[in-house]
Design an enzyme around this catalytic site. Structure first.
Site, PDB file in Angstrom:
ATOM      1  N   SER A 124       0.834  -1.210   0.000  1.00 48.00           N
ATOM      2  CA  SER A 124       0.000   0.000   0.000  1.00 48.00           C
ATOM      3  C   SER A 124       0.863   1.253   0.000  1.00 48.00           C
ATOM      4  CB  SER A 124      -0.882  -0.006   1.263  1.00 48.00           C
ATOM      5  OG  SER A 124      -1.463   1.253   1.481  1.00 48.00           O
ATOM      6  N   TYR A 148      -1.242  -0.507  10.761  1.00 45.55           N
ATOM      7  CA  TYR A 148      -1.595  -1.164   9.489  1.00 45.55           C
ATOM      8  C   TYR A 148      -0.465  -0.964   8.472  1.00 45.55           C
ATOM      9  CZ  TYR A 148      -3.266  -1.375   4.743  1.00 45.55           C
ATOM     10  OH  TYR A 148      -3.346  -1.610   3.398  1.00 45.55           O
ATOM     11  N   LYS A 152       2.422  -3.645   6.500  1.00 45.61           N
ATOM     12  CA  LYS A 152       2.760  -3.713   5.069  1.00 45.61           C
ATOM     13  C   LYS A 152       4.279  -3.519   4.904  1.00 45.61           C
ATOM     14  CE  LYS A 152      -1.344  -4.294   3.302  1.00 45.61           C
ATOM     15  NZ  LYS A 152      -1.694  -5.570   2.650  1.00 45.61           N
TER      16      LYS A 152
HETATM   17  C1  WQD Z   1      -9.333   9.646   1.346  1.00 49.05           C
HETATM   18  C2  WQD Z   1      -9.503  11.143   1.595  1.00 49.05           C
HETATM   19  C3  WQD Z   1      -9.680  11.712   3.924  1.00 49.05           C
HETATM   20  C4  WQD Z   1     -13.547   9.700   4.513  1.00 49.05           C
HETATM   21  C5  WQD Z   1      -6.741   4.548   3.224  1.00 49.05           C
HETATM   22  C6  WQD Z   1      -5.605   3.736   3.759  1.00 49.05           C
HETATM   23  C7  WQD Z   1      -4.815   3.163   2.617  1.00 49.05           C
HETATM   24  C8  WQD Z   1      -5.736   2.389   1.703  1.00 49.05           C
HETATM   25  C9  WQD Z   1      -6.872   3.287   1.209  1.00 49.05           C
HETATM   26  C10 WQD Z   1      -5.631   0.078   2.316  1.00 49.05           C
HETATM   27  C11 WQD Z   1      -8.676  11.651   2.781  1.00 49.05           C
HETATM   28  C12 WQD Z   1     -10.972  12.037   3.172  1.00 49.05           C
HETATM   29  C13 WQD Z   1     -12.383  10.179   3.947  1.00 49.05           C
HETATM   30  C14 WQD Z   1     -14.536  10.622   4.959  1.00 49.05           C
HETATM   31  C15 WQD Z   1     -13.152  12.445   4.241  1.00 49.05           C
HETATM   32  N1  WQD Z   1      -6.266   1.252   2.351  1.00 49.05           N
HETATM   33  N2  WQD Z   1     -12.198  11.524   3.811  1.00 49.05           N
HETATM   34  N3  WQD Z   1     -14.290  11.964   4.801  1.00 49.05           N
HETATM   35  O1  WQD Z   1      -6.977   7.475   4.117  1.00 49.05           O
HETATM   36  O2  WQD Z   1      -6.183   7.976   1.733  1.00 49.05           O
HETATM   37  O3  WQD Z   1      -6.211   5.631   2.521  1.00 49.05           O
HETATM   38  O4  WQD Z   1      -7.548   3.767   2.374  1.00 49.05           O
HETATM   39  O5  WQD Z   1      -4.627  -0.199   1.721  1.00 49.05           O
HETATM   40  O6  WQD Z   1      -3.839   2.315   3.150  1.00 49.05           O
HETATM   41  O7  WQD Z   1      -4.745   4.614   4.471  1.00 49.05           O
HETATM   42  O8  WQD Z   1      -8.362   6.774   2.092  1.00 49.05           O
HETATM   43  O9  WQD Z   1     -10.739   6.992   1.542  1.00 49.05           O
HETATM   44  O10 WQD Z   1     -10.059   6.956   3.998  1.00 49.05           O
HETATM   45  O11 WQD Z   1      -9.549   8.963   2.592  1.00 49.05           O
HETATM   46  O12 WQD Z   1     -12.963  13.663   4.115  1.00 49.05           O
HETATM   47  O13 WQD Z   1     -15.622  10.245   5.504  1.00 49.05           O
HETATM   48  O14 WQD Z   1     -10.856  11.396   1.922  1.00 49.05           O
HETATM   49  O15 WQD Z   1      -9.361  12.742   4.857  1.00 49.05           O
HETATM   50  O16 WQD Z   1      -8.228  12.965   2.463  1.00 49.05           O
HETATM   51  P1  WQD Z   1      -6.894   7.082   2.680  1.00 49.05           P
HETATM   52  P2  WQD Z   1      -9.756   7.368   2.597  1.00 49.05           P
END
Ligand code: WQD
Length: 335
Positions: A124, A148, A152
């Site tokens: 990841s 997490y 990885k």
């Molecule tokens: C994306 C953006 C949030 C939810 C994670 C893991 C990564 C991978 C993918 C496994 C960010 C914003 C999110 C919400 C928001 N998983 N957001 N409101 O954190 O980039 O990655 O998932 O491999 O390892 O870290 O993905 O979709 O959670 O967030 O504003 O309700 O959306 O702040 O900027 P992230 P995400």
């Protein structure tokens, strides 16, 4: 060629199963169904019009893993099984280290015993931690900000050491960016248990009214509109990257790492606007506090995967949004 897909009933695993079968491989799915539903298998078989071999298995139990390898002639393993919620990993770190590391060691030990030499690992972009610069390249420094991510990172280190000890192995590490979207049939897609952690499933549930409003975690980041920027990639493009990785592993020895992203960074507001426009729906939102552990900006340089694997992401943001919405509407009918 028979490919074992650990975690193959999950969001990425199920899409990867389809692309492997479309490419002519035989697939065995091993899954403990802790974060996926059994009826995914029936929906997969509806898409590919044939049966898929499935084992309900806990990859942290070596006896179960050994039994599977003794029964099946496995040519390669794509290892996706693992716990994957960043926030949850902060509250139950020991379970994350036990589950995500032990499962990898068990699979690698079984591969050694049964002389299986091809391994693709689901890593990841989270291993890059807080990026020093973007776009991210595979040779940039890695460091993590949550358990997490460390699992990885540690699995990548284990694979490098195992590769050094056994030159016959062919190991490909794939660093995923942010997979979203779903198979165009709408029969499979991201189906998180409970309230979604990730942005896109949260947006689709707000759009259906299942959730009242999207909280945008912070609009004061040093980005173009203040909201977080990520590299969103269609899950089918990600799945096709695994087919290229398997093909590459059969032609090479040693270990290599590839970013699987689009090379484009989109902000949270970009995603909301694109989703509303693509699907002609409204996504009400409020600006909330930043989420602990979030970074401002993260997107890939995937030129190495393009050059070496002959792979690049083909689907644009509009397609990702339309397929995500199509899945959500089917999902309502399925549940
Ligand atoms: C994306 C953006 C949030 C939810 C994670 C893991 C990564 C991978 C993918 C496994 C960010 C914003 C999110 C919400 C928001 N998983 N957001 N409101 O954190 O980039 O990655 O998932 O491999 O390892 O870290 O993905 O979709 O959670 O967030 O504003 O309700 O959306 O702040 O900027 P992230 P995400």
């Amino acid at each position: 060629m028979k490919i074992l897909l650990t975690g193959g009933a999950g969001y990425i695993g199920s899409h990867t199963a389809i692309e492997l079968i479309n490419a002519g491989y035989d697939v065995i799915i091993g899954d403990n169904f802790s974060n996926s539903k059994r009826d995914v298998i029936g929906r997969l078989e509806e898409i590919i019009k044939k049966e898929i071999q499935v084992y309900e298995i806990d990859f942290t139990n070596y006896e179960e893993v050994d039994k599977l390898f003794s029964k099946e002639e496995i040519d390669a393993v794509i290892h996706l099984a693992g716990l994957k919620a960043v926030g949850e990993s902060c509250s139950i770190p020991l379970e994350y280290y036990r589950n995500n590391i032990e499962s990898t060691i068990n699979v690698l030990n079984a591969m050694k015993k049964y002389k299986v030499n091809n391994f693709v690992f689901s890593s990841s972009a989270t291993v890059y931690g807080v990026p020093k610069a973007v776009p991210l390249k595979e040779d940039m420094p890695t460091s993590c900000t949550n358990p997490y991510g460390w699992t990885k990172y540690m699995n990548e280190q284990i694979l490098m050491d195992v590769s050094n000890a056994n030159p016959n192995l062919s190991i490909v590490i794939l660093r995923y960016f942010n997979p979203i979207g779903a198979h165009e049939s709408g029969l499979i897609g991201e189906d998180p248990n409970g309230i979604p952690n990730n942005l896109m499933p949260y947006i689709t549930q707000v759009a259906t009214g299942k959730l009242p409003v999207l909280s945008i975690f912070g609009n004061d980041y040093p980005t173009k509109d203040g909201t977080g920027v990520r590299d969103y990639i269609h899950v089918v493009d990600l799945a096709k990257g695994h087919v290229r990785a398997i093909e590459y592993s059969f032609k090479n020895r040693g270990i290599d790492i590839f970013n699987l992203g689009t090379g484009k960074g989109y902000s949270v507001l970009d995603i909301v606007n694109a989703f509303e426009e693509a699907n002609n729906v409204k996504v009400p939102y409020v600006i909330a506090d930043r989420r602990a552990g979030d970074i401002a900006e993260c997107y890939a340089d995937s030129s190495k995967a393009e050059k070496v694997l002959g792979w690049h992401a083909e689907n644009d943001l509009r397609k990702m949004c339309k397929d995500a919405w199509n899945w959500q509407q089917h999902c309502i009918k399925l549940n």
